[in-house]
Motif scaffolding. Sequence first.
Motif, PDB file in Angstrom:
ATOM      1  N   ASP A   1       0.803  -1.228   0.000  1.00 26.49           N
ATOM      2  CA  ASP A   1       0.000   0.000   0.000  1.00 26.49           C
ATOM      3  C   ASP A   1       0.835   1.277   0.000  1.00 26.49           C
ATOM      4  OD1 ASP A   1       0.999  -0.336   2.452  1.00 26.49           O
ATOM      5  OD2 ASP A   1      -0.898  -0.446   3.525  1.00 26.49           O
ATOM      6  N   GLY A   2       2.012   1.199  -0.599  1.00 26.38           N
ATOM      7  CA  GLY A   2       2.803   2.410  -0.774  1.00 26.38           C
ATOM      8  C   GLY A   2       3.695   2.764   0.404  1.00 26.38           C
ATOM      9  N   THR A   3       3.537   2.064   1.535  1.00 30.02           N
ATOM     10  CA  THR A   3       4.423   2.333   2.668  1.00 30.02           C
ATOM     11  C   THR A   3       5.614   1.377   2.594  1.00 30.02           C
ATOM     12  OG1 THR A   3       3.240   0.755   4.063  1.00 30.02           O
ATOM     13  CG2 THR A   3       2.517   3.031   4.180  1.00 30.02           C
ATOM     14  N   ALA A   4       6.677   1.698   3.343  1.00 28.92           N
ATOM     15  CA  ALA A   4       7.807   0.759   3.423  1.00 28.92           C
ATOM     16  C   ALA A   4       7.545  -0.186   4.597  1.00 28.92           C
ATOM     17  CB  ALA A   4       9.093   1.530   3.633  1.00 28.92           C
ATOM     18  N   LEU A   5       7.978  -1.413   4.438  1.00 30.36           N
ATOM     19  CA  LEU A   5       7.749  -2.409   5.493  1.00 30.36           C
ATOM     20  C   LEU A   5       9.053  -3.008   5.967  1.00 30.36           C
ATOM     21  CD1 LEU A   5       4.940  -4.643   3.868  1.00 30.36           C
ATOM     22  CD2 LEU A   5       4.609  -2.728   5.422  1.00 30.36           C
ATOM     23  N   LEU A   6       9.156  -3.225   7.269  1.00 31.03           N
ATOM     24  CA  LEU A   6      10.155  -4.162   7.780  1.00 31.03           C
ATOM     25  C   LEU A   6       9.371  -5.431   8.068  1.00 31.03           C
ATOM     26  CD1 LEU A   6      12.481  -2.076  10.103  1.00 31.03           C
ATOM     27  CD2 LEU A   6      12.616  -2.493   7.659  1.00 31.03           C
ATOM     28  N   ARG A   7       9.641  -6.463   7.279  1.00 29.88           N
ATOM     29  CA  ARG A   7       8.835  -7.686   7.339  1.00 29.88           C
ATOM     30  C   ARG A   7       9.539  -8.738   8.192  1.00 29.88           C
ATOM     31  NH1 ARG A   7       9.125 -12.587   4.910  1.00 29.88           N
ATOM     32  NH2 ARG A   7       7.190 -13.644   4.325  1.00 29.88           N
ATOM     33  N   CYS A   8       8.898  -9.096   9.302  1.00 32.56           N
ATOM     34  CA  CYS A   8       9.452 -10.156  10.157  1.00 32.56           C
ATOM     35  C   CYS A   8       8.743 -11.451   9.810  1.00 32.56           C
ATOM     36  CB  CYS A   8       9.178  -9.877  11.633  1.00 32.56           C
ATOM     37  SG  CYS A   8       9.639  -8.236  12.174  1.00 32.56           S
TER      38      CYS A   8
END
Lengths: 83, 393
Positions: B361-368
Amino acid sequence: MKADERILSKIVEILHQHVSKKTAIRAETNLEADLSVDSLKSMEILAAVEDAFDISIPINVLSDIETVEDLALEIEGLLKEQQ
Amino acid sequence: MGLFNKFQKTRESIETLRHYSNSFFRIVIDEVISGTEAVINGRPTILAGTNNYLGMPQRKECIEAACQAIMEQGTGTTGSRMANGTYSIHVELEQAMSRFLHKKHTIVFTTGYSANLSVLSTVVGPKDIVILDADCHASIYDGCRLGGVQVYRFRHNDMADLGKRIERLSKGGANILIAVEGLYSMLGDRAPLREIVRLKTRYGAYLLVDEAHSLGVLGEKGRGLAEEAGVEDDVDFVIGTFSKSLGSVGGYCSSNHKELELLRFTSRPYVFTASSSPANIAAARKAIEIIEREPELRRRLWENANQLFNRLQEMSFVLGPAPSPIIPVRFQEIPQAFEAWNGLLENGVYVNIVLPPASPDGTALLRCSLSASHSPDQVEKIAKAFKKIKHLA
């Protein structure tokens, strides 16, 4: 081939709801280069266009659509197919 | 115009990313300490971004099965499933997957990617329609593109949007296939499968569910979201991968439609690819056995997922919609996301960083992503590392 003026003006109206208000939008306006329409924004715009014209636009045609007029011509074609 | 001019934008993007973080391009696992720890840049690091949900790559039984397969059958098959690349272990794994998933037919593919490519490029064609969730994996999009089917997207998990589209498109009389995922790889949320089945049934459509991230993770027996939602009989095609919860490499499609077997003759990605190596097949087969007999792995995975989700929520991070073994931590700005990612790495924790347009959705993610193999102490260390970078969120 020139696009239908009514379709064009409806698309311009929709685009104004999704891009910077300051940008002038014409038939030859490039969606990506001039309006910074990215993949996320393009989905929102397409959904609004589909609702406005009661059509379904396959994503297969998106790579051929560069300008506002390209989009208008695509919609014109889909509307003719429906008739 | 030179051949490589088209890459100019890519070059510029890489330079921008390099400005944010040099480490981004230097993530090499120098040494595997365990399923949840590795040496990265000379430092022991907790792995919290690997899709190693059940710890299978390090399970002794899986390693032994892979080693035995190599010793008995060699390192590779050197041929397509269609030619000399179907060994008895490929057939046995297909039978085991059918039994496990309660489906009549299964085809094993060389990767999960090629499973989607094979099925979607063949089962549907130019006169058919695929309606897919906008957040579907690239392999689903690519499979559709290869087969030339007409593709329509609906907004992620938005049933009103799917309903509107399927109603509009069903008027044309074409065959419609709905494609969704069990657990979405970026936000870790589930597809609302019961509602999707209701729409599928109402409009006479077919349903494909990619359980890549949910096999072994969801459902009482670990069969995925379709089992958890109680709609297994309504799913026409179950797709999945061996490379996540099973800790191997490969993919599968299971179905009660006998026509699935025809893909062995008609699917180009199946026919024109070398088959999976004996070691990969043997490891996957053993992992399925373990999933069937050790439900406690799933329980441990969910305990870890809930523990980290709750700890991050207490710290007021913006997370995904619900606890899940995939926990996305959202950042509005890319520079802050990179600074946080670097900070975690410096504190001995590796997670995935996901940037637009790959993030949904256009945001940056730190994916755990959590594992059943994480100890409670490791989960707490991950939470503490996040606390140190909280000011950036």
